[in-house]
Design a protein around this motif. Sequence first.
Motif, PDB file in Angstrom:
ATOM      1  N   PRO A 230       0.832  -1.206   0.000  1.00  0.00           N
ATOM      2  CA  PRO A 230       0.000   0.000   0.000  1.00  0.00           C
ATOM      3  C   PRO A 230       0.857   1.242   0.000  1.00  0.00           C
ATOM      4  N   PRO A 231       0.415   2.311  -0.696  1.00  0.00           N
ATOM      5  CA  PRO A 231       1.187   3.547  -0.675  1.00  0.00           C
ATOM      6  C   PRO A 231       1.201   4.157   0.715  1.00  0.00           C
ATOM      7  N   GLU A 232       2.253   4.915   1.001  1.00  0.00           N
ATOM      8  CA  GLU A 232       2.368   5.566   2.299  1.00  0.00           C
ATOM      9  C   GLU A 232       1.247   6.591   2.467  1.00  0.00           C
ATOM     10  N   LYS A 233       0.584   6.561   3.604  1.00  0.00           N
ATOM     11  CA  LYS A 233      -0.530   7.472   3.846  1.00  0.00           C
ATOM     12  C   LYS A 233      -0.042   8.740   4.526  1.00  0.00           C
ATOM     13  N   ARG A 234      -0.353   9.877   3.932  1.00  0.00           N
ATOM     14  CA  ARG A 234       0.006  11.161   4.511  1.00  0.00           C
ATOM     15  C   ARG A 234      -1.145  12.120   4.290  1.00  0.00           C
ATOM     16  N   PRO A 235      -1.230  13.143   5.138  1.00  0.00           N
ATOM     17  CA  PRO A 235      -2.281  14.134   4.915  1.00  0.00           C
ATOM     18  C   PRO A 235      -2.127  14.785   3.550  1.00  0.00           C
ATOM     19  N   GLY A 236      -3.264  15.083   2.908  1.00  0.00           N
ATOM     20  CA  GLY A 236      -3.199  15.733   1.608  1.00  0.00           C
ATOM     21  C   GLY A 236      -2.627  17.122   1.713  1.00  0.00           C
ATOM     22  N   LEU A 237      -3.104  17.904   2.687  1.00  0.00           N
ATOM     23  CA  LEU A 237      -2.603  19.253   2.883  1.00  0.00           C
ATOM     24  C   LEU A 237      -1.338  19.226   3.730  1.00  0.00           C
ATOM     25  N   ASP A 238      -0.359  20.043   3.333  1.00  0.00           N
ATOM     26  CA  ASP A 238       0.911  20.088   4.035  1.00  0.00           C
ATOM     27  C   ASP A 238       1.374  21.536   4.073  1.00  0.00           C
ATOM     28  N   ALA A 239       1.673  22.033   5.271  1.00  0.00           N
ATOM     29  CA  ALA A 239       2.077  23.433   5.414  1.00  0.00           C
ATOM     30  C   ALA A 239       3.334  23.757   4.611  1.00  0.00           C
ATOM     31  N   LEU A 240       4.098  22.727   4.216  1.00  0.00           N
ATOM     32  CA  LEU A 240       5.303  22.951   3.438  1.00  0.00           C
ATOM     33  C   LEU A 240       4.997  23.506   2.055  1.00  0.00           C
ATOM     34  N   ILE A 241       3.898  23.060   1.453  1.00  0.00           N
ATOM     35  CA  ILE A 241       3.602  23.482   0.083  1.00  0.00           C
ATOM     36  C   ILE A 241       2.184  24.028  -0.086  1.00  0.00           C
TER      37      ILE A 241
ATOM     38  N   GLN B 174     -10.324  22.151   7.694  1.00  0.00           N
ATOM     39  CA  GLN B 174      -9.349  23.109   7.190  1.00  0.00           C
ATOM     40  C   GLN B 174      -9.415  23.126   5.665  1.00  0.00           C
ATOM     41  N   ALA B 175      -9.196  24.307   5.093  1.00  0.00           N
ATOM     42  CA  ALA B 175      -9.178  24.474   3.646  1.00  0.00           C
ATOM     43  C   ALA B 175      -7.780  24.896   3.229  1.00  0.00           C
ATOM     44  N   GLY B 176      -7.373  24.498   2.038  1.00  0.00           N
ATOM     45  CA  GLY B 176      -6.025  24.831   1.595  1.00  0.00           C
ATOM     46  C   GLY B 176      -5.929  25.006   0.099  1.00  0.00           C
ATOM     47  N   VAL B 177      -4.879  25.718  -0.326  1.00  0.00           N
ATOM     48  CA  VAL B 177      -4.569  25.877  -1.740  1.00  0.00           C
ATOM     49  C   VAL B 177      -3.065  25.728  -1.892  1.00  0.00           C
ATOM     50  N   GLN B 178      -2.635  25.117  -2.983  1.00  0.00           N
ATOM     51  CA  GLN B 178      -1.215  24.856  -3.185  1.00  0.00           C
ATOM     52  C   GLN B 178      -0.464  26.152  -3.481  1.00  0.00           C
ATOM     53  N   LEU B 179       0.720  26.273  -2.903  1.00  0.00           N
ATOM     54  CA  LEU B 179       1.520  27.486  -3.060  1.00  0.00           C
ATOM     55  C   LEU B 179       2.119  27.634  -4.453  1.00  0.00           C
ATOM     56  N   ALA B 180       2.500  26.533  -5.071  1.00  0.00           N
ATOM     57  CA  ALA B 180       3.167  26.602  -6.370  1.00  0.00           C
ATOM     58  C   ALA B 180       3.040  25.259  -7.072  1.00  0.00           C
ATOM     59  N   ASN B 181       3.116  25.304  -8.388  1.00  0.00           N
ATOM     60  CA  ASN B 181       3.248  24.111  -9.216  1.00  0.00           C
ATOM     61  C   ASN B 181       3.947  24.539 -10.504  1.00  0.00           C
ATOM     62  N   ARG B 182       3.924  23.693 -11.510  1.00  0.00           N
ATOM     63  CA  ARG B 182       4.636  24.045 -12.739  1.00  0.00           C
ATOM     64  C   ARG B 182       3.991  25.196 -13.497  1.00  0.00           C
ATOM     65  N   SER B 183       2.826  25.625 -13.068  1.00  0.00           N
ATOM     66  CA  SER B 183       2.204  26.810 -13.664  1.00  0.00           C
ATOM     67  C   SER B 183       2.712  28.097 -13.030  1.00  0.00           C
ATOM     68  N   GLY B 184       3.497  27.983 -11.943  1.00  0.00           N
ATOM     69  CA  GLY B 184       4.033  29.165 -11.294  1.00  0.00           C
ATOM     70  C   GLY B 184       3.569  29.297  -9.855  1.00  0.00           C
ATOM     71  N   PRO B 185       3.932  30.389  -9.184  1.00  0.00           N
ATOM     72  CA  PRO B 185       3.568  30.575  -7.778  1.00  0.00           C
ATOM     73  C   PRO B 185       2.144  31.112  -7.625  1.00  0.00           C
TER      74      PRO B 185
ATOM     75  N   VAL C 165       2.034  34.855  -0.265  1.00  0.00           N
ATOM     76  CA  VAL C 165       2.447  35.071  -1.654  1.00  0.00           C
ATOM     77  C   VAL C 165       3.971  35.098  -1.747  1.00  0.00           C
ATOM     78  N   ALA C 166       4.633  35.709  -0.777  1.00  0.00           N
ATOM     79  CA  ALA C 166       6.099  35.710  -0.754  1.00  0.00           C
ATOM     80  C   ALA C 166       6.633  34.292  -0.583  1.00  0.00           C
ATOM     81  N   ARG C 167       5.978  33.522   0.276  1.00  0.00           N
ATOM     82  CA  ARG C 167       6.389  32.129   0.474  1.00  0.00           C
ATOM     83  C   ARG C 167       6.210  31.320  -0.815  1.00  0.00           C
ATOM     84  N   ALA C 168       5.131  31.616  -1.542  1.00  0.00           N
ATOM     85  CA  ALA C 168       4.882  30.936  -2.812  1.00  0.00           C
ATOM     86  C   ALA C 168       5.974  31.242  -3.830  1.00  0.00           C
ATOM     87  N   ARG C 169       6.400  32.490  -3.885  1.00  0.00           N
ATOM     88  CA  ARG C 169       7.452  32.858  -4.833  1.00  0.00           C
ATOM     89  C   ARG C 169       8.779  32.191  -4.490  1.00  0.00           C
TER      90      ARG C 169
END
Length: 379
Positions: A103-114, A171-182, A215-219
């Motif tokens: 089984p794949p490793e289970k981790r929370p979907g949201l992560d304060a890192l990203i 809790q609600a979250g949005v990703q800080l960055a991906n290949r589309s940019g910050p 936004v600064a963290r995203a950049r």
Amino acid sequence: MSTLQIGLAIIGGLVLAGVVAYNAWVTNKSAPLTARERAGGGSSDERAGDETLPYTPADLAEHEVQRVDPVFGDAPGAPEPADAAAVAVAAAAVSINPLMNQPPEKRPGLDALIDVIAPLMLEHEVSGDAVLAALPGTRRVGSKPFAVEGQSDSTGEWESPRPGQRYRALQAGVQLANRSGPLNDIEFSEFVVKAQAFADALGAAPDFPEMRAEVARARELDAFASGHDAQLGFMLRARRTAWSPGYVAQHAAQLGFVAGALPGRMVLATTQSGNAPILSLMFDPQAAMAEDPEQSALREIALSLEVTHVPRSEQPFVRMRQAAMALAEAMEGTVTDDGGQPLSPEAMDQIGADLESLYDALDSRDLSAGSPQARRLFS
């Protein structure tokens, strides 16, 4: 008829027969190598080995491995991967480990890192059914994925909302960055509006972080990701006779590749069930879909590695390099870069060394290659 005329007629017939035979020989030599020819030719030892591998694209389709893209837990509407950012040309592949049903490793979907994460305070528990009913119709904020998680009352774990469950916190979250940019100001504002509407539907009180800081963290995260995104690829080109799709599939199958989700694509599966494939092998999809694929002529195939999506422990570069060498030797091909320049062992050694430095940098940011966080960031 005179003797001279008879002699000339005989000579003319012999010349015509020679021309026909030569044309037949040229046609046969220029036809693409097929899996059936490989299985029927060679020494008795070679034939014995090939008889255990009667693979064609149609046969391999029965064992298709689907690409698994990174998502927030079980949330529907997860983002499709964007076009990959550029980087190097490379090569590699070792002995193939059998696919394990782990089984794949289970981790929370949201992560304060990203992710930007906004807690939603509740006055009382809410049901999973109510949470699902209140979710917005789309799970994107601009070009970034949006997600909601609930803290299970029974386990205390954060998870994507499920019917029949009860949640003591959200809790609600949005990703800080991906290949589309910050994440930018407009996307952050859209996230606030979307999360607020969801919270209002459940009587929750959101606590949003300060926009400028996020936004600064995203950049900053995007700058790191842009400098450490890597996709490795090279071409395998025929030196003499072209190959048929079945011929390519037969040799790739001997190295553990199986049919992928798309025509003209084969993949080398990871040892961890549910993860993205280690390597991809691609050739002209039109040739794979032809009425008689065995008559389609391929003069090149591509091998690629999504570096940030595959754990270092899988030794993906080593496996890619050795697979390329094995295919080149078996099919009389040459390993080159995109420009057609042969890749020397020294060039591959340097790529391998650079790759180790990349892995170290990713590890230092807790974004190890193949981790859920890295797969989401580099998508």
